[in-house]
Design a protein around this motif. Structure first.
Motif, PDB file in Angstrom:
ATOM      1  N   TYR A   1       1.731  41.080 -37.421  1.00 30.31           N
ATOM      2  CA  TYR A   1       0.537  41.023 -36.726  1.00 30.31           C
ATOM      3  C   TYR A   1      -0.527  42.024 -37.629  1.00 30.31           C
ATOM      4  O   TYR A   1      -0.042  43.207 -37.878  1.00 30.31           O
ATOM      5  CB  TYR A   1       0.540  41.457 -35.336  1.00 30.31           C
ATOM      6  CG  TYR A   1      -0.903  41.585 -34.589  1.00 30.31           C
ATOM      7  CD1 TYR A   1      -1.834  40.710 -34.255  1.00 30.31           C
ATOM      8  CD2 TYR A   1      -1.166  42.966 -34.307  1.00 30.31           C
ATOM      9  CE1 TYR A   1      -2.893  40.749 -33.882  1.00 30.31           C
ATOM     10  CE2 TYR A   1      -2.536  43.439 -33.904  1.00 30.31           C
ATOM     11  CZ  TYR A   1      -3.301  42.353 -33.530  1.00 30.31           C
ATOM     12  OH  TYR A   1      -4.706  42.686 -33.030  1.00 30.31           O
ATOM     13  N   PHE A   2      -1.780  41.528 -37.802  1.00 26.82           N
ATOM     14  CA  PHE A   2      -2.776  42.505 -38.271  1.00 26.82           C
ATOM     15  C   PHE A   2      -4.009  42.335 -37.737  1.00 26.82           C
ATOM     16  O   PHE A   2      -4.428  40.967 -37.672  1.00 26.82           O
ATOM     17  CB  PHE A   2      -2.734  42.432 -39.843  1.00 26.82           C
ATOM     18  CG  PHE A   2      -3.799  43.271 -40.451  1.00 26.82           C
ATOM     19  CD1 PHE A   2      -3.362  44.648 -40.879  1.00 26.82           C
ATOM     20  CD2 PHE A   2      -4.930  42.628 -41.051  1.00 26.82           C
ATOM     21  CE1 PHE A   2      -4.311  45.261 -41.276  1.00 26.82           C
ATOM     22  CE2 PHE A   2      -6.122  43.765 -41.528  1.00 26.82           C
ATOM     23  CZ  PHE A   2      -5.431  44.814 -41.671  1.00 26.82           C
TER      24      PHE A   2
ATOM     25  N   PRO B   1      -6.035  48.278 -48.003  1.00 30.41           N
ATOM     26  CA  PRO B   1      -4.721  48.697 -48.516  1.00 30.41           C
ATOM     27  C   PRO B   1      -3.801  48.387 -47.154  1.00 30.41           C
ATOM     28  O   PRO B   1      -2.485  47.927 -47.536  1.00 30.41           O
ATOM     29  CB  PRO B   1      -5.063  50.170 -48.571  1.00 30.41           C
ATOM     30  CG  PRO B   1      -6.504  50.157 -48.920  1.00 30.41           C
ATOM     31  CD  PRO B   1      -7.096  49.009 -48.365  1.00 30.41           C
ATOM     32  N   GLU B   2      -4.240  48.562 -46.080  1.00 31.30           N
ATOM     33  CA  GLU B   2      -3.463  48.444 -44.727  1.00 31.30           C
ATOM     34  C   GLU B   2      -2.879  46.664 -44.522  1.00 31.30           C
ATOM     35  O   GLU B   2      -1.894  46.514 -44.134  1.00 31.30           O
ATOM     36  CB  GLU B   2      -3.919  48.555 -43.534  1.00 31.30           C
ATOM     37  CG  GLU B   2      -5.351  48.352 -43.102  1.00 31.30           C
ATOM     38  CD  GLU B   2      -6.455  48.870 -43.707  1.00 31.30           C
ATOM     39  OE1 GLU B   2      -7.484  48.790 -43.199  1.00 31.30           O
ATOM     40  OE2 GLU B   2      -6.308  49.648 -44.919  1.00 31.30           O
ATOM     41  N   LEU B   3      -3.681  45.859 -45.186  1.00 33.50           N
ATOM     42  CA  LEU B   3      -3.567  44.389 -45.156  1.00 33.50           C
ATOM     43  C   LEU B   3      -2.503  44.105 -46.165  1.00 33.50           C
ATOM     44  O   LEU B   3      -1.561  43.316 -45.705  1.00 33.50           O
ATOM     45  CB  LEU B   3      -4.590  43.826 -45.631  1.00 33.50           C
ATOM     46  CG  LEU B   3      -4.844  42.203 -45.558  1.00 33.50           C
ATOM     47  CD1 LEU B   3      -4.050  41.549 -44.097  1.00 33.50           C
ATOM     48  CD2 LEU B   3      -6.114  41.441 -45.552  1.00 33.50           C
ATOM     49  N   VAL B   4      -2.540  44.733 -47.267  1.00 33.78           N
ATOM     50  CA  VAL B   4      -1.522  44.552 -48.450  1.00 33.78           C
ATOM     51  C   VAL B   4      -0.025  44.735 -47.590  1.00 33.78           C
ATOM     52  O   VAL B   4       0.745  43.981 -48.055  1.00 33.78           O
ATOM     53  CB  VAL B   4      -1.579  45.545 -49.533  1.00 33.78           C
ATOM     54  CG1 VAL B   4      -0.556  45.338 -50.458  1.00 33.78           C
ATOM     55  CG2 VAL B   4      -3.080  45.162 -50.269  1.00 33.78           C
ATOM     56  N   ASP B   5       0.022  45.920 -46.795  1.00 28.25           N
ATOM     57  CA  ASP B   5       1.468  46.346 -46.319  1.00 28.25           C
ATOM     58  C   ASP B   5       1.618  44.988 -45.225  1.00 28.25           C
ATOM     59  O   ASP B   5       2.829  44.851 -45.272  1.00 28.25           O
ATOM     60  CB  ASP B   5       1.228  47.585 -45.578  1.00 28.25           C
ATOM     61  CG  ASP B   5       1.097  48.768 -46.492  1.00 28.25           C
ATOM     62  OD1 ASP B   5       1.690  48.630 -47.698  1.00 28.25           O
ATOM     63  OD2 ASP B   5       0.628  50.055 -46.205  1.00 28.25           O
ATOM     64  N   ALA B   6       0.773  44.820 -44.503  1.00 22.10           N
ATOM     65  CA  ALA B   6       0.987  43.788 -43.496  1.00 22.10           C
ATOM     66  C   ALA B   6       1.330  42.231 -44.058  1.00 22.10           C
ATOM     67  O   ALA B   6       2.657  41.826 -43.734  1.00 22.10           O
ATOM     68  CB  ALA B   6      -0.183  43.401 -42.474  1.00 22.10           C
TER      69      ALA B   6
END
Length: 341
Positions: free
Chosen positions: A233-234, A42-47
Motif C-alpha cells: 500500500y502507498f 523517494p518513499e514511492l520508490v521504496d513502496a
C-alpha cells in the motif's frame, strides 16, 4: 501547414473557417503525460520495490490528479514492460471482467443458427473460445506463457506478442461493487483464473513472467481488509508547492521552478485550497498543467505576472473547476485574490 492563433473559436458566424478545421491546434496532452517526465517520490520508490520483492499488487490511493495512474505508465517505462494493459473499473464490473468477457448472446445466436461447433468435447471448447475476449489481467497471464501453451483457450484472432512480462493497471477499483476485490483475492495472489465456458480450464502465469500489477483507488476505506492485506500500500499525498514547481518544470519545458507566471499560478492554487473558500472538488496537478498550457497559448510568457490582470480568470475557471457551483464561486473569488504575502 499554418496553424491559426488563439482564439480558435469566436462565436461569430461571419468568421466561419474555410480550412475544414485542419488549422486547429494539435492536442498538447502528450507533453503532460509522457512517462519519462514523471516525478517519483523517494518513499514511492521504496513502496514499488517492496511490491516487486513480495510479488504483490501495488495499491495506490490518493486524491484525483495526484499522479496515481501516471505512476503505472512510468513504472512500465522504466522496467521496459511496454505499454500497460489497462482495465478501467466501472460500477457494473464483476470479478471475471478483469480477466475476460464472454459473449453469451453471440454464442446463443450462433447456436440458434447452427453456427456453433457441435460434437466432441474439444470441438465444443473451440466453439466457445471464439466468443471470449480477454481483458487486461487475462491477457497478461496468457502473455506470461509461451504462444500456443494454452491453445484451447486462444481465439483465432488473438494476438500473442511472445512470452513476456506485462504491467497491468487496474484503475479506480473503488468504483467496483465491494465484493469484486474479495472475489479476486486468490486469483491475483496466484496469478491464475478459470474459464467455466471452457470446461473450467485454468490458466496460470509462468512465475518468471508473472505480471506486475498496479491498482489505483481514490479511497482505501471502501476496500475490504482481506484484499488490503494482499497488497503493498502507498498513499499518494497532494504535492507540496516545491514539488509542484518541479512537476511543472519537467512537464512544461518553457518553465523553470522560479518562473513568475508559475509563482502567481501557485498562489492562486494555494488560496483555492483554503477550506474557507468551500470548493467541493478542488483542482489537482493535472488541472494546473492544463491551465498553464492555456495561458501560454493565449500569449502569456513564463516571466509574466497574473497580478493586475483579469484575462486569466475565465480560462482559470474552465480549466480548474469541474462543477457548476465551484465555477460560480470561483468567478466571485478570483478577482479578489491577493498575490501579496
Amino acid at each position: 501547414m499554418d496553424h491559426v492563433s488563439y482564439p480558435y473559436f469566436t462565436g461569430n458566424p461571419e468568421k466561419k473557417r474555410t480550412d475544414l478545421g485542419v488549422g486547429l491546434p494539435v492536442s498538447r496532452r502528450g507533453a503532460l503525460t509522457a512517462p519519462e517526465k514523471y516525478r517519483v517520490r523517494p518513499e514511492l520508490v521504496d513502496a514499488v520495490n517492496v511490491a516487486l520483492t513480495l510479488g504483490q499488487p501495488l495499491l495506490v490511493t490518493g486524491e484525483p490528479g495526484t499522479g496515481k495512474t501516471q505512476l503505472a505508465y512510468y513504472l512500465a517505462y522504466e522496467l521496459n514492460l511496454g505499454a500497460p494493459l489497462k482495465f478501467e473499473t466501472k460500477s457494473t464490473t464483476v470479478a471475471r471482467d478483469l480477466f475476460y468477457q464472454y459473449d453469451t448472446v453471440g454464442r446463443f445466436q450462433a447456436a440458434q443458427m447452427g453456427g456453433a461447433t457441435q460434437g466432441a468435447a474439444l470441438g465444443q471448447r473451440r466453439g466457445a473460445v471464439d466468443y471470449i475476449e480477454y481483458q487486461a489481467l487475462g491477457k497478461a497471464i496468457l502473455f506470461a506463457n509461451a504462444p500456443g501453451h494454452y491453445q484451447a483457450a486462444t481465439p483465432g484472432d488473438f494476438q500473442h506478442p511472445g512470452q513476456r512480462r506485462s504491467l497491468v493497471l487496474i484503475d479506480e477499483i473503488d468504483k467496483a461493487p465491494r465484493d469484486v476485490p474479495n472475489d479476486i483475492l486468490n486469483e491475483i495472489e496466484g496469478m491464475y483464473f478459470k474459464v467455466p465456458e471452457l470446461g473450467n480450464l485454468e490458466l496460470q502465469a509462468e512465475p518468471a513472467y508473472a505480471p506486475v500489477v498496479v491498482i489505483t483507488s481514490n479511497s482505501e476505506k471502501s476496500l475490504p481488509a482481506p484484499f488490503l492485506r494482499r497488497c503493498t500500500y502507498f498513499h499518494m499525498p497532494a504535492p507540496s508547492e516545491q514539488e509542484l514547481r518541479e512537476i511543472v518544470s519537467l512537464r512544461l519545458e518553457a518553465f523553470d521552478s522560479t518562473s513568475p507566471l508559475l509563482t502567481d499560478a501557485l498562489k492562486v492554487m494555494e488560496q483555492i485550497q483554503l477550506p474557507r473558500n468551500g470548493f467541493e472538488r478542488k483542482p489537482g496537478t493535472s488541472e494546473l498543467l492544463n491551465w498553464l498550457l492555456v495561458l501560454m497559448d493565449r500569449g502569456y510568457r513564463v516571466d509574466d505576472h497574473l497580478r493586475r490582470k483579469t484575462d486569466w480568470i475565465d480560462p482559470c475557471v474552465t480549466a480548474l473547476f469541474k462543477l457548476q457551483n465551484d465555477q460560480s464561486k470561483a468567478r466571485k473569488l478570483l478577482p479578489q485574490l491577493s498575490f501579496d504575502g
